[in-house]
Structures are given as C-alpha cells and as structure tokens.
Write a protein that holds these residues in place. Structure first.
Motif, short mmCIF file in Angstrom:
data_model
loop_
_atom_site.label_atom_id
_atom_site.label_comp_id
_atom_site.label_asym_id
_atom_site.label_seq_id
_atom_site.Cartn_x
_atom_site.Cartn_y
_atom_site.Cartn_z
N ASN A 113 -141.74 4.85 20.60
CA ASN A 113 -143.54 3.70 21.14
C ASN A 113 -143.38 2.86 21.20
OD1 ASN A 113 -145.50 3.60 23.01
ND2 ASN A 113 -145.50 6.33 23.70
N PRO A 114 -143.75 2.12 21.80
CA PRO A 114 -144.28 0.58 21.31
C PRO A 114 -146.20 1.00 20.55
CG PRO A 114 -142.56 -0.40 22.93
CD PRO A 114 -143.24 1.28 23.45
N ASP A 115 -146.07 1.53 21.78
CA ASP A 115 -147.50 1.97 21.28
C ASP A 115 -148.37 2.62 19.91
OD1 ASP A 115 -148.46 0.03 23.99
OD2 ASP A 115 -148.18 2.10 25.21
N THR A 116 -146.70 3.04 19.67
CA THR A 116 -147.59 4.17 18.44
C THR A 116 -146.64 3.54 17.38
OG1 THR A 116 -146.17 5.62 18.99
CG2 THR A 116 -148.03 6.06 19.23
N TYR A 118 -146.10 1.43 15.85
CA TYR A 118 -147.27 0.66 14.16
C TYR A 118 -147.45 2.14 13.03
CZ TYR A 118 -151.53 2.75 16.18
OH TYR A 118 -152.65 2.87 16.91
N LEU A 119 -147.56 2.64 13.44
CA LEU A 119 -148.04 4.37 13.11
C LEU A 119 -146.62 5.00 11.76
CD1 LEU A 119 -150.12 6.88 14.89
CD2 LEU A 119 -150.44 5.26 13.90
N VAL A 120 -145.55 4.29 11.76
CA VAL A 120 -144.53 4.68 11.03
C VAL A 120 -144.87 3.72 10.10
CG1 VAL A 120 -142.04 4.49 10.73
CG2 VAL A 120 -143.05 5.30 12.92
N PRO A 121 -144.86 3.88 8.75
CA PRO A 121 -145.47 3.45 7.79
C PRO A 121 -143.70 2.37 7.40
CG PRO A 121 -145.81 5.27 7.36
CD PRO A 121 -144.84 5.75 8.10
N ALA A 122 -144.22 1.25 7.36
CA ALA A 122 -143.35 0.06 6.80
C ALA A 122 -142.61 0.45 5.10
CB ALA A 122 -143.21 -1.32 6.61
N ASP A 123 -143.06 1.32 4.37
CA ASP A 123 -142.40 1.19 3.11
C ASP A 123 -141.24 2.36 3.18
OD1 ASP A 123 -143.92 3.74 3.29
OD2 ASP A 123 -145.06 3.36 1.87
#
Length: 230
Positions: A113-116, A118-123
């Motif tokens: 979901n494009p709206d969520t 960002y909640l997945v950590p990039a690390d």
C-alpha cells in the motif's frame, strides 16, 4: 492402523525431508532487491509473498517433525544433546515463526500500500518495533550458536552418522559468517544449514524403519482327527 514408535519415526523422517524441500524452494524464490531482502521493493516484487508463505509452511512442518527426529537418537546424544536440541529448537521457533509471519502478512501488506509503505523500515528489520528487533536479534544469535554447538555434540557423541554431524557443524560456521544478501545465494546460505543435516537424519530414519513390520496372525491349532473305526 497401530501407532507405534517406528511409525512416528517414519512420519517425522518424511516430514523433515518435505520441510527441507519447501524451505529450500522458498529461500531460492525469495526476492532480494538492492542487497536487501526485506525492503519495500523486495516485499512487493517477484514471488513475494508466495516465497515467504512457502517458507512459513516449511518451517511449521519442520518444527512439528523435529521432536520425533530428535527422539530417534536422543538416547545416544545424552544430556548435552538434550540441552543443545532444546536450545536450538526454541530459538528456531522464536526467530523463524515470528519473522516469517510478520514478513508474509504484516510487512507485505504495509509495503503493498503506497500510503503505508513508509512504515516498512529501510534497514531490513521488517517492523519498527524495538521489542521485535531485540527478540529477532537474540533469537537469531542463539539459533546460530546452538546450531554450531549441536553439530559439535553430534560429532562428539556419534549419535548419528559422523558425516551428518560434520554437515551440521559446517552449517553452523556458514551461518555465523555475515554474507551479503544476493538473490538465490542468500536462500542457500540460510536454508542449507537449518535443514540439510536434519533431512539427512530423516533419510537414515527411513532406511532404518522404512518398511512397516507386519504382524502375522497366529495360526489356528491343528484340528484333531477322529480315529478311523476298525
């Protein structure tokens, strides 16, 4: 059907082999994008979330089968073997089940979901939760150390054929090396150490208990023949 120890050994042996096949397949299919297998791009590309689901099913089957596999050689492994197996089993269950469940469902849903997303950590930690990260780190490190220790115990006690203990020990060494995340290779580095030696024990069990014992019915006593009249 009579439930006997030999039957349970055979079922456990077959199940741990199936689990290894599933886990190896899932590991090879697991996407890795940009050197990160848990990024938004990896979680939404290629075979996700099917690879993670295959891994989850394989892990569940493996965890169900392992106690039966261990029971087959428990008497020969001694107290050290018991401690090693319990530690290995507990850490595998703690690290793998939680990790794969979060990855296959929660993290995948967020990443899709494009709206969520960002909640997945990039690390690569899957979930922005200190408790989850601590549990995964502690469980993962305990698993790697116990895998190596259990392999050494199997070599020392000769509870299983020597070559199987050597394979598990080598797997433990491979597991503690910080390998870069590469498509296909990462799956092999993770799944071979955690499944190959147990699958080999499963094959040994099937060779030892491959054919069910058929219990023959006792024959009826011979009927007495009446004497022939003179």
């Amino acid at each position: 059907m009579t439930i006997t120890p030999a039957l349970l050994y055979r079922l456990s042996g077959r199940a741990v082999i199936v689990a290894f096949a599933l886990n190896l397949t899932g590991g090879l299919l697991h996407p890795v994008v940009g050197g990160n297998s848990h990024s938004v791009e990896s979680l939404t590309s290629g075979t996700s979330p099917w690879a993670q689901m295959i891994l989850l099913v394989g892990t569940i089957i493996q965890l169900i089968a392992l106690p039966g596999v261990y029971a087959w050689f428990a008497g020969r492994a001694g107290v050290a073997g018991l401690v090693g197996f319990v530690t290995l089993y507990s850490s595998l269950m703690l690290a793998s089940l939680t990790h794969l469940t979060i990855e296959a469902f929660a993290s995948y849903t967020l990443a899709s979901n494009p709206d969520t997303a960002y909640l997945v950590p990039a690390d690569g930690s899957l979930l922005d939760s200190t408790a989850f990260v601590v549990m995964q780190t502690a469980g993962g490190l305990t698993y790697l150390v116990s895998l190596l220790a259990f392999g050494i115990i199997l070599v020392w006690t000769r509870a299983v054929p020597l070559w199987i203990g050597v394979i598990m020990t080598i797997g433990g060494v491979i597991g503690v090396i910080p390998w870069p995340e590469v498509p296909g290779i990462t799956g092999l580095v993770i799944e071979l150490p955690r499944g190959l030696a147990f699958a080999a024990i499963g094959l040994v069990i099937l060779r030892a208990h491959g054919r069910p014992q058929v219990t023959e019915m006792p024959s009826a006593p011979a009927r007495a023949t009446a004497p022939t009249p003179a």
